[in-house]
Design a protein around this motif. Structure first.
Motif, mmCIF file in Angstrom:
data_model
loop_
_atom_site.group_PDB
_atom_site.id
_atom_site.type_symbol
_atom_site.label_atom_id
_atom_site.label_comp_id
_atom_site.label_asym_id
_atom_site.label_seq_id
_atom_site.Cartn_x
_atom_site.Cartn_y
_atom_site.Cartn_z
ATOM 1 N N THR A 139 1.527 -1.340 -0.047
ATOM 2 C CA THR A 139 0.238 0.125 -0.044
ATOM 3 C C THR A 139 0.935 1.184 0.111
ATOM 4 O O THR A 139 1.911 0.866 0.019
ATOM 5 N N LYS A 140 0.089 2.294 -1.040
ATOM 6 C CA LYS A 140 0.657 3.775 -0.153
ATOM 7 C C LYS A 140 -0.494 4.679 -0.751
ATOM 8 O O LYS A 140 -1.027 4.692 -0.983
ATOM 9 N N THR A 141 -0.150 5.532 0.760
ATOM 10 C CA THR A 141 -1.324 6.562 0.800
ATOM 11 C C THR A 141 -0.409 8.360 0.400
ATOM 12 O O THR A 141 0.464 8.162 0.805
ATOM 13 N N GLU A 142 -1.172 8.583 0.251
ATOM 14 C CA GLU A 142 -1.632 10.432 -0.133
ATOM 15 C C GLU A 142 -2.220 10.684 0.260
ATOM 16 O O GLU A 142 -3.222 10.834 0.229
ATOM 17 N N SER A 143 -1.838 12.146 1.279
ATOM 18 C CA SER A 143 -2.917 13.284 2.014
ATOM 19 C C SER A 143 -3.289 13.837 0.460
ATOM 20 O O SER A 143 -2.830 14.147 -1.291
ATOM 21 N N ILE A 144 -4.611 14.268 0.839
ATOM 22 C CA ILE A 144 -5.727 15.484 -0.649
ATOM 23 C C ILE A 144 -5.444 16.199 0.099
ATOM 24 O O ILE A 144 -6.157 16.571 0.676
ATOM 25 N N ILE A 145 -4.960 17.146 -0.051
ATOM 26 C CA ILE A 145 -4.917 18.685 -0.170
ATOM 27 C C ILE A 145 -5.947 19.483 -0.171
ATOM 28 O O ILE A 145 -6.231 19.759 -2.077
ATOM 29 N N ALA A 146 -6.471 20.628 0.260
ATOM 30 C CA ALA A 146 -7.637 21.585 -0.133
ATOM 31 C C ALA A 146 -6.837 22.297 -0.425
ATOM 32 O O ALA A 146 -5.574 22.863 -0.574
ATOM 33 N N LYS A 147 -7.889 23.940 -1.056
ATOM 34 C CA LYS A 147 -7.175 24.411 -1.599
ATOM 35 C C LYS A 147 -6.971 25.711 -0.645
ATOM 36 O O LYS A 147 -5.917 26.660 -0.568
#
Length: 465
Positions: A139-147
């Protein structure tokens, strides 16, 4: 009981000793063991290295794809409908250049799953099975960054470790097929090289088995340009020497029997004449003188044969020391001077060697006496003994010339053979002894005719060894 055990043990040892493996089989077996070892090492290494390599490549590809997905989702709200609509416009994600497929889980910061294509598998189960000895996922996880810069969720890409193992197994099968094909080719080449290597050895072995000193032998011809060819050439040279030695021995016994027979017949004839009363009066004393003279001649021949045998078999010890060549030659001349004067022959000496020569003085003196005695036998009026030193070659050249009739055309090759005696010659032992002495000094002796007439004996010896 002990006797039976000993017999069984002896039989077992005999069986083991009878098990022989030819050199070709040994080479082929060694070749196959080498190939098998390489095959095993390659297979084991490939299994572990490829496994780790595929996992590493999968992790990197998942990391890359997760970043791409997080950037796409950063501009949309993490609701089920919007995420599914956004994903419908994107192509399916794969890893390892689309050979291994990945699954996706999109979840909010509060761990609520927004999207998943893994069915009923929970996020906690995936995270738990992506670590430890019971690992099932990569697995690899990446953060979803808002504006506004805040984390509004995460995207996790998942690859099944089973798929990686299956892909690795497929690669191992391909490797196995390649290695089997390579082994078959190697087997063919091994058998070919084995035959090409052992064939000249078998030819040489057959030639050695069929070799005989009595019959004619075919000349062996093995041109392999390697050590086997050199061995064949060495064996051919050895057989030639053995044949020559055998011929020399036969000639020796023939000539020896002839030389010994002549004085023995004279002794026997005169002794029987005295015994039978055929020889009477003053003739008895003459017969006794003949017996004495022939006995002395016979003794001289036997002593010569014994001495020559010692020289040729290296039983006679040589004591080398640095000696003056001029002094040794003049002592030899002095020993035969009275005999030369009786025949009216003048001996001239011209020695131009001023450096000491390493030699066995007594044996070299005997060689010179033999040569001078032979020259006195055939010379008309003069004998010239000369010696010069060749600085460039670090050797001395000695020549003994006479003004006699010279050598017959075939005599230059035979004159040093044992018991070879030319016209008006002696026993044929002296020059053979001379040759053996010179060769023991690492020298060379030759005989020829001079342009002015007469025979020339030339000796070339090193100054030092």
């Amino acid at each position: 009981m002990s006797l039976q055990w000993s017999c069984q043990r002896y039989g077992a040892m005999g069986t083991v000793s009878m098990i022989k493996m030819k050199i070709g089989s040994k080479l082929l077996l060694t070749y196959f063991l080498l190939i098998f070892s390489i095959f095993m090492i390659t297979s084991i290494s490939f299994r572990f290295i490829s496994q780790r390599y595929l996992i590493h490549e999968t992790e990197q590809q998942l990391q890359k794809d997760a970043k791409v997905m997080s950037q796409l989702l950063s501009k949309v709200s993490l609701s089920n409908n919007l995420v599914q609509k956004k994903l419908a416009n994107e192509r399916a994600f794969t890893v390892s250049e689309r050979l291994l497929s990945s699954k996706m889980i999109i979840w909010r910061a509060d761990q609520e799953i927004v999207y998943t294509d893994m069915g009923n598998v929970s996020l906690d189960h995936v995270m738990e099975k992506s670590k430890g000895p019971d690992r099932k996922f990569v697995t690899k996880t990446e953060s979803i960054i808002a504006k506004n810069g805040k984390i509004k969720g995460y995207v996790t890409l998942v690859a099944s470790l089973r798929d990686i193992n299956n892909f690795n197994g497929m690669m191992r099968k391909s490797q196995l097929v390649s290695l089997v094909i390579s082994a078959l080719i190697a087997l063919f080449l091994g058998i070919f090289f084995k035959n090409s290597l052992t064939k000249p050895i078998r030819l040489l072995m057959e030639h050695m088995r069929n070799f005989s000193l009595k019959g004619a032998n075919k000349e062996i011809s093995i041109k392999t340009n390697d050590e086997i060819g050199e061995l064949a050439d060495s064996f051919q040279a050895l057989t030639s020497k053995l044949k020559q030695y055998d011929e020399d021995q036969k000639m020796f016994f023939h000539n020896a029997s002839h030389e010994l027979k002549t004085p023995l017949m004279a002794i026997q004839g005169n002794a029987e004449g005295i015994l039978d009363g055929v020889v009477r009066g003053d003739d008895i004393e003459k017969s006794l003188q003949v017996i004495i003279a022939e006995s002395q001649r016979l003794k001289k021949i036997v002593e010569g044969i014994t001495y020559l045998a010692k020289l040729e078999n290296v039983e006679e010890s040589f004591f080398f020391s640095s000696e003056s060549l001029d002094a040794v030659i003049r002592e030899a001349v002095q020993s035969v001077k009275s005999l030369a004067e009786q025949k009216g022959i003048d001996i001239k000496v011209d020695i131009r060697v001023f450096e000491a020569v390493l030699m066995d003085k007594e044996k070299m003196k005997r060689a010179f006496i033999n040569l001078l005695g032979n020259a006195i036998r055939y010379a008309e009026s003069i004998i010239v003994v000369s010696a010069i030193q060749r600085e460039s070659e670090r050797e001395v050249t000695i020549e003994i010339r006479d003004d006699g009739r010279g050598l017959a055309p075939e005599e230059s090759q035979k004159i040093f053979q044992r018991f070879y005696s030319g016209e008006d010659g002696g026993s044929g032992i002296g020059l053979a002894i001379t040759k053996a002495i010179i060769e023991a000094h690492h020298g060379i002796i030759t005989a020829c005719n001079s342009e002015e007439g007469g025979a020339v004996f030339q000796i070339r010896c090193p100054l030092k060894r």
